[in-house]
Write a protein that holds these residues in place. Structure first.
Motif, PDB file in Angstrom:
ATOM      1  N   SER A 163       0.818  -1.210   0.000  1.00  0.00           N
ATOM      2  CA  SER A 163       0.000   0.000   0.000  1.00  0.00           C
ATOM      3  C   SER A 163       0.850   1.258   0.000  1.00  0.00           C
ATOM      4  O   SER A 163       0.360   2.336  -0.340  1.00  0.00           O
ATOM      5  N   ALA A 164       2.094   1.131   0.406  1.00  0.00           N
ATOM      6  CA  ALA A 164       2.967   2.306   0.515  1.00  0.00           C
ATOM      7  C   ALA A 164       4.375   1.924   0.098  1.00  0.00           C
ATOM      8  O   ALA A 164       5.108   1.303   0.865  1.00  0.00           O
ATOM      9  N   ILE A 165       4.726   2.270  -1.109  1.00  0.00           N
ATOM     10  CA  ILE A 165       6.033   1.929  -1.648  1.00  0.00           C
ATOM     11  C   ILE A 165       6.937   3.149  -1.600  1.00  0.00           C
ATOM     12  O   ILE A 165       6.557   4.238  -2.061  1.00  0.00           O
ATOM     13  N   VAL A 182       6.291   8.401   2.895  1.00  0.00           N
ATOM     14  CA  VAL A 182       5.160   7.641   3.408  1.00  0.00           C
ATOM     15  C   VAL A 182       4.876   7.896   4.882  1.00  0.00           C
ATOM     16  O   VAL A 182       3.730   7.838   5.316  1.00  0.00           O
ATOM     17  N   PHE A 183       5.895   8.160   5.701  1.00  0.00           N
ATOM     18  CA  PHE A 183       5.664   8.354   7.125  1.00  0.00           C
ATOM     19  C   PHE A 183       5.531   9.830   7.514  1.00  0.00           C
ATOM     20  O   PHE A 183       5.563  10.166   8.688  1.00  0.00           O
ATOM     21  N   THR A 184       5.403  10.700   6.520  1.00  0.00           N
ATOM     22  CA  THR A 184       5.051  12.083   6.824  1.00  0.00           C
ATOM     23  C   THR A 184       3.546  12.237   6.628  1.00  0.00           C
ATOM     24  O   THR A 184       2.894  11.373   6.031  1.00  0.00           O
ATOM     25  N   GLU A 238      10.652  -7.379 -10.565  1.00  0.00           N
ATOM     26  CA  GLU A 238      10.294  -7.178 -11.966  1.00  0.00           C
ATOM     27  C   GLU A 238       9.328  -6.000 -12.099  1.00  0.00           C
ATOM     28  O   GLU A 238       9.452  -5.177 -12.999  1.00  0.00           O
ATOM     29  N   ILE A 239       8.361  -5.938 -11.203  1.00  0.00           N
ATOM     30  CA  ILE A 239       7.401  -4.830 -11.147  1.00  0.00           C
ATOM     31  C   ILE A 239       6.997  -4.617  -9.696  1.00  0.00           C
ATOM     32  O   ILE A 239       7.191  -5.479  -8.840  1.00  0.00           O
ATOM     33  N   TYR A 240       6.409  -3.455  -9.446  1.00  0.00           N
ATOM     34  CA  TYR A 240       5.788  -3.164  -8.162  1.00  0.00           C
ATOM     35  C   TYR A 240       4.316  -2.853  -8.379  1.00  0.00           C
ATOM     36  O   TYR A 240       3.948  -2.106  -9.292  1.00  0.00           O
ATOM     37  N   LEU A 241       3.490  -3.450  -7.538  1.00  0.00           N
ATOM     38  CA  LEU A 241       2.049  -3.196  -7.548  1.00  0.00           C
ATOM     39  C   LEU A 241       1.725  -2.379  -6.305  1.00  0.00           C
ATOM     40  O   LEU A 241       1.837  -2.878  -5.190  1.00  0.00           O
ATOM     41  N   GLU A 242       1.350  -1.129  -6.502  1.00  0.00           N
ATOM     42  CA  GLU A 242       1.062  -0.249  -5.372  1.00  0.00           C
ATOM     43  C   GLU A 242      -0.442  -0.097  -5.213  1.00  0.00           C
ATOM     44  O   GLU A 242      -1.136   0.328  -6.142  1.00  0.00           O
ATOM     45  N   ILE A 370     -14.430   9.917   8.889  1.00  0.00           N
ATOM     46  CA  ILE A 370     -13.692  10.609   9.946  1.00  0.00           C
ATOM     47  C   ILE A 370     -12.578   9.652  10.357  1.00  0.00           C
ATOM     48  O   ILE A 370     -12.844   8.508  10.738  1.00  0.00           O
ATOM     49  N   CYS A 371     -11.352  10.104  10.237  1.00  0.00           N
ATOM     50  CA  CYS A 371     -10.217   9.212  10.499  1.00  0.00           C
ATOM     51  C   CYS A 371      -9.469   9.620  11.761  1.00  0.00           C
ATOM     52  O   CYS A 371      -9.248  10.804  12.014  1.00  0.00           O
ATOM     53  N   ILE A 372      -9.065   8.601  12.516  1.00  0.00           N
ATOM     54  CA  ILE A 372      -8.236   8.782  13.705  1.00  0.00           C
ATOM     55  C   ILE A 372      -7.046   7.841  13.554  1.00  0.00           C
ATOM     56  O   ILE A 372      -7.090   6.689  13.991  1.00  0.00           O
ATOM     57  N   PRO A 373      -5.983   8.287  12.904  1.00  0.00           N
ATOM     58  CA  PRO A 373      -4.853   7.400  12.611  1.00  0.00           C
ATOM     59  C   PRO A 373      -4.051   7.068  13.860  1.00  0.00           C
ATOM     60  O   PRO A 373      -4.056   7.813  14.833  1.00  0.00           O
ATOM     61  N   HIS A 374      -3.352   5.922  13.825  1.00  0.00           N
ATOM     62  CA  HIS A 374      -2.506   5.578  14.969  1.00  0.00           C
ATOM     63  C   HIS A 374      -1.162   4.984  14.575  1.00  0.00           C
ATOM     64  O   HIS A 374      -0.306   4.803  15.433  1.00  0.00           O
ATOM     65  N   ALA A 375      -0.923   4.668  13.294  1.00  0.00           N
ATOM     66  CA  ALA A 375       0.372   4.084  12.938  1.00  0.00           C
ATOM     67  C   ALA A 375       0.605   4.168  11.433  1.00  0.00           C
ATOM     68  O   ALA A 375      -0.323   4.324  10.640  1.00  0.00           O
ATOM     69  N   ALA A 376       1.884   4.064  11.072  1.00  0.00           N
ATOM     70  CA  ALA A 376       2.341   3.843   9.695  1.00  0.00           C
ATOM     71  C   ALA A 376       1.766   4.871   8.724  1.00  0.00           C
ATOM     72  O   ALA A 376       1.779   6.073   8.990  1.00  0.00           O
ATOM     73  N   ASP A 377       1.227   4.384   7.570  1.00  0.00           N
ATOM     74  CA  ASP A 377       0.775   5.284   6.510  1.00  0.00           C
ATOM     75  C   ASP A 377      -0.591   5.896   6.801  1.00  0.00           C
ATOM     76  O   ASP A 377      -1.113   6.661   5.991  1.00  0.00           O
ATOM     77  N   GLN A 378      -1.190   5.550   7.949  1.00  0.00           N
ATOM     78  CA  GLN A 378      -2.521   6.069   8.267  1.00  0.00           C
ATOM     79  C   GLN A 378      -2.524   7.588   8.442  1.00  0.00           C
ATOM     80  O   GLN A 378      -3.526   8.249   8.158  1.00  0.00           O
ATOM     81  N   PHE A 379      -1.409   8.156   8.875  1.00  0.00           N
ATOM     82  CA  PHE A 379      -1.331   9.606   9.045  1.00  0.00           C
ATOM     83  C   PHE A 379      -1.377  10.303   7.683  1.00  0.00           C
ATOM     84  O   PHE A 379      -2.071  11.304   7.509  1.00  0.00           O
TER      85      PHE A 379
END
Length: 506
Positions: A163-165, A182-184, A238-242, A370-379
């Motif tokens: 989900s986050a390359i 990704v982590f900003t 060979e490829i990336y699937l994002e 309405i999002c309340i992120p707590h880790a990784a790419d959620q921010f």
């Protein structure tokens, strides 16, 4: 537009699939053992099976795949170590609830837990060798990399999926002015200080991955492979699937070896169970879905804040948690199909942690968030709500009854949120292929032809070259030298003229 210049190229290239017959091959899917990660890979696996290929997952013994990959067979690890991962993620959730989560600690905790399983499971690897796989789909986490040791050990080509390359890992020359790390939590519109921090983040990530993250002993499955070479394995995909999409995100320039397949878990809804269907049908003022995934745990204080606000609302609340009970207008349940519930016409809003899959499901069905992120790419995902004007977000440490109620009433009361997300959903649905079909076509293409023609000569390009740091550093040095030469010439001329004046005066 970037979408028309890159994604459409892929549609043209991979539409050749229907004119070419790709012989059936055996494909190994290596996924992080969590519901959301496996669901992404499973969507691609199911499509590949439809096309006649054999796909098998590689799971730990204790991982229950019945909900996220029910129809794909699996090869199991020889060690019962999945609980190490679960315990590690539980700890991360506790830190997040208290506002103490740092990205670096999150990376360290998850990486240690996952890699401990992979690098010690020589019995499981022997099972994989006996299967004689032709290709692998590997769940890519930029701070883990040990998953990549499996196709390396089996000497088979692979595709990365995530989900986050980190674009630099995929050999993408990037502009740090428009590509947020990704982590900003930055959007594509960054002020100067944000662009500065973003550029440093891209560079520091590579330094941290190569030199600061604690090394582990992987000699059992990759003898002779250096730590630097392990980090560079990501560039050999060979490829990336994002699992991303330009419509629910930010346009960015991409080389042909990175394909956006956002919304892999999105699918047409199935009928809801009768009791849930009745709950939704009878909601005269609509239903608010509340779901924070299978990992995040609420403490009592947070739970009380939510319950206090929910009981003041006229809408019904359908809440996924770790118990079964009904309190007034709130129905708490341990499990339901989020995709199917979002499709019900009475669903008005979802309160969520902004995991990637659920965001796409909400997006597909046109339900604001309405999002309340707590880790990784959620921010970063949360910031997209504000950027696209399809919902609201706030930090868990800022949660109060007043803030939660204000956000809910705002999103429910302002029609722009629903109108915007339904408009973007219509654009997304207009694609000629589903995300899974696009991913499967891309994999079949590289199985038949390889992926060398789709990518830069990545192995020979360092991070500094991809970021053009060496070029700008050289320009900077040349500029300093040029200024010094000019200053030297001006100083020489000044001293020469001063000496001439003295001679005339004498």
């Amino acid at each position: 537009m970037v979408f028309s210049s890159s994604v459409c190229i892929f549609l043209a290239i991979f539409s050749l699939h229907y004119q070419q017959q790709v012989h059936a091959v055996k494909i190994l899917a290596v996924s992080i053992p969590s519901y959301s990660h496996v669901s992404e890979s499973n969507a691609v696996a199911v499509e590949l099976v439809k096309r006649g290929h054999q796909v098998k997952f590689y799971f730990p013994d204790d991982f229950d795949s019945s909900q996220c990959a029910p129809d794909i067979p699996s090869i199991r690890y020889g060690q019962n170590t999945i609980y190490h991962v679960i315990n590690a993620l539980d700890k991360v959730s506790e830190l997040a609830a208290d506002g103490k989560l740092a990205s670096f600690s999150f990376m360290q905790t998850v990486r240690k837990a996952i890699c401990a399983q992979i690098i010690n499971d020589t019995t499981g690897l022997e099972k994989l060798r006996e299967e004689k796989f032709d290709f692998a789909i590997v769940d890519y986490l930029f701070f883990v990399k040990c998953n990549l040791l499996i196709p390396y050990n089996l000497s088979i080509p692979f595709a990365g999926i995530s989900s986050a390359i980190v674009l630099l890992d995929a050999g993408q020359p990037i502009s740090t002015s428009v590509s947020p790390f990704v982590f900003t939590s930055y959007t594509t519109n960054m002020a100067f200080h944000e662009r500065l921090i973003n550029t440093v983040s891209h560079i520091m990530n590579k330094i941290a991955t190569y030199y600061l993250l604690e090394a582990y002993d992987y000699s059992k499955i990759a003898p002779g492979l250096s730590w630097i070479e392990l980090q560079q394995l990501s560039k050999k995909a060979e490829i990336y699937l994002e699992n991303s999409d330009v419509v629910l995100g930010y346009p960015k320039p991409l080389m042909p070896n990175l394909i956006q397949v956002g919304g892999l878990t999105v699918k047409p809804p199935k009928p809801l169970p009768k009791n849930i269907q009745k709950f939704f049908d009878d909601a005269k003022h609509g239903v608010i879905i509340v779901s924070f995934g299978s990992i995040y745990k609420f403490n009592d204080n947070l739970r009380n804040i939510f319950m206090s606000v929910f009981q003041k609302l006229k809408q019904k609340i359908f809440w996924k948690a770790d118990e079964e009970k009904e309190i007034g207008n709130v129905w708490i349940t341990k499990w339901f199909s989020q995709n199917d519930a979002l499709a019900h016409p009475n669903t008005k809003l979802i309160i969520y942690h902004c995991g990637n899959n659920g965001m796409f499901e909400s997006f597909y069905h046109g339900v604001p968030l309405i999002c309340i992120p707590h880790a990784a790419d959620q921010f970063m995902n949360s910031r997209k709500l504000e950027y696209l004007k399809i919902g609201r977000f706030f930090d868990i440490v800022d949660l109060t009854e007043e803030l939660l109620q204000e956000c809910i009433l705002d999103v429910l009361g302002d029609p722009k949120y629903t109108a915007n997300i339904k408009h973007l959903s219509e654009i997304y649905r207009s694609r000629p292929e589903t995300a899974a079909e696009r991913a499967a076509s891309a994999i079949e293409h590289v199985i038949k032809y390889g992926g060398k023609h789709l990518r830069l000569n990545q192995v020979d390009l360092s991070t500094f070259q991809l970021l053009a740091v060496d070029v700008w550093f050289t320009i900077f040095i040349m500029l300093i030298v040029f200024i010094k030469i000019i200053l030297f010439i001006l100083g020489f001329c000044k001293r020469f003229l001063q000496s001439k004046r003295k001679v005339k005066q004498n």
